[in-house]
Design a protein around this motif. Structure first.
Motif, PDB file in Angstrom:
ATOM      1  N   UNK A 146      22.442  24.201  20.699  1.00  0.00           N
ATOM      2  CA  UNK A 146      21.557  23.050  20.565  1.00  0.00           C
ATOM      3  C   UNK A 146      20.323  23.189  21.460  1.00  0.00           C
ATOM      4  N   UNK A 147      20.511  23.632  22.675  1.00  0.00           N
ATOM      5  CA  UNK A 147      19.382  23.749  23.601  1.00  0.00           C
ATOM      6  C   UNK A 147      18.508  24.960  23.278  1.00  0.00           C
ATOM      7  N   UNK A 148      19.127  26.035  22.815  1.00  0.00           N
ATOM      8  CA  UNK A 148      18.370  27.266  22.578  1.00  0.00           C
ATOM      9  C   UNK A 148      17.794  27.396  21.182  1.00  0.00           C
ATOM     10  N   UNK A 149      18.514  26.876  20.181  1.00  0.00           N
ATOM     11  CA  UNK A 149      18.073  26.971  18.783  1.00  0.00           C
ATOM     12  C   UNK A 149      17.666  28.411  18.432  1.00  0.00           C
ATOM     13  N   UNK A 194      12.637  19.794  18.948  1.00  0.00           N
ATOM     14  CA  UNK A 194      12.994  18.970  20.106  1.00  0.00           C
ATOM     15  C   UNK A 194      13.966  19.658  21.060  1.00  0.00           C
ATOM     16  N   UNK A 195      14.277  20.913  20.808  1.00  0.00           N
ATOM     17  CA  UNK A 195      15.214  21.613  21.678  1.00  0.00           C
ATOM     18  C   UNK A 195      14.531  22.050  22.966  1.00  0.00           C
ATOM     19  N   UNK A 196      15.367  22.422  23.927  1.00  0.00           N
ATOM     20  CA  UNK A 196      14.846  22.916  25.204  1.00  0.00           C
ATOM     21  C   UNK A 196      13.977  24.154  24.986  1.00  0.00           C
ATOM     22  N   UNK A 237       9.878  24.710  25.872  1.00  0.00           N
ATOM     23  CA  UNK A 237       9.423  25.749  26.803  1.00  0.00           C
ATOM     24  C   UNK A 237       8.485  26.731  26.104  1.00  0.00           C
ATOM     25  N   UNK A 238       8.832  27.123  24.884  1.00  0.00           N
ATOM     26  CA  UNK A 238       7.969  28.055  24.139  1.00  0.00           C
ATOM     27  C   UNK A 238       6.621  27.420  23.837  1.00  0.00           C
ATOM     28  N   UNK A 239       6.640  26.139  23.458  1.00  0.00           N
ATOM     29  CA  UNK A 239       5.375  25.448  23.184  1.00  0.00           C
ATOM     30  C   UNK A 239       4.519  25.380  24.447  1.00  0.00           C
TER      31      UNK A 239
END
Length: 244
Positions: A73-76, A103-105, A109-111
């Motif tokens: 869920x957090x990494x997708x 909406x994932x972590x 971070x990537x955005x």
């Protein structure tokens, strides 16, 4: 002869006394066994209801976090693969739009990294690090509610202890010769509330520290994976290889 009779009668009397004491102890034990958990709970009063509500809230939060806080869920992984493919094709805008909409972590971070990639690879890495700190704080702030529940439990138990002792002293004040049975309700309220509060504290504080360590472990591994992704797609070496 008389001394023998006296000895026999004494022994019989002693056996009778011991049998009576044992029977009385059995009667008291039987009464204790008859007290069900529900009977004990009924003696807790309003504080007991508050403790049950607190435990239900903590259980709902624990179930929610257990389902949502995991690496999938957090990494997708699907998002990371799509972003890497877009960046490899030099479609920075498309990768940013895709990551920002997630909406994932990992998406956040990537955005954050891509939004500062105009300034170069090092700026993109700084953007990823800063966003990771913010998102990690948000996740830890959510699970800290379990810590709040775990700390409220013993405080409510202490409140129940105080109210139970107040009830016991009120009984002592109104009765001329109070018996242990008259004081039992207040004592039950004190001890059962304390037990429930300690149980809530043990369960939810343990769950909080477990989830906190789990979040730290997952975010650390995701940060490394995102850093490697950025290195493969945005670093000068990767750009040079694409130019060839």
């Amino acid at each position: 002869m008389r001394s023998t009779v006296v000895k026999v009668l004494t022994c019989v009397l002693m056996v009778g006394i011991l049998a009576g004491v044992a029977y009385a102890a059995q009667e008291e034990e039987a009464e204790i066994v008859k007290k069900s958990w529900f009977d004990l709970f009924k003696s807790t009063g309003v504080v007991g209801i508050l403790l049950v509500v607190t435990s239900l809230i903590g259980t709902a939060l624990l179930i929610q976090y257990s389902v949502n806080i995991n690496e999938a869920k957090l990494g997708n992984p699907a998002l990371m693969a799509e972003v890497e493919a877009l960046l490899a094709d030099n479609d920075v805008d498309g990768a940013y739009t895709l990551a920002e909409s997630d909406q994932s972590y990992a998406g956040k971070v990537i955005a954050g990294a891509i939004s500062r990639s105009v300034g170069g690879f090092e700026e993109a890495r700084k953007g990823a690090e800063e966003t990771a700190v913010v998102e990690s704080f948000r996740i830890n702030a959510k699970i800290s509610l379990l810590s709040l529940v775990g700390n409220i439990g013993p405080l409510l138990g202490l409140l129940g202890t105080v109210t139970g002792m107040i009830a016991s002293f009120q009984v002592i004040e109104t009765l001329k010769s109070p018996t242990p049975k008259d004081l039992a309700v207040g004592v039950y309220e004190s001890l059962v509330n304390t037990t429930m509060g300690l149980f809530i504290s043990i369960v939810f504080l343990s769950a909080y520290f477990f989830l906190k360590n789990k979040v730290s472990d997952i975010t650390l591994r995701l940060n490394n994976s995102i850093g490697e992704l950025l290195t493969r797609t945005l670093s000068p070496e990767a750009r040079a290889q694409e130019g060839k």
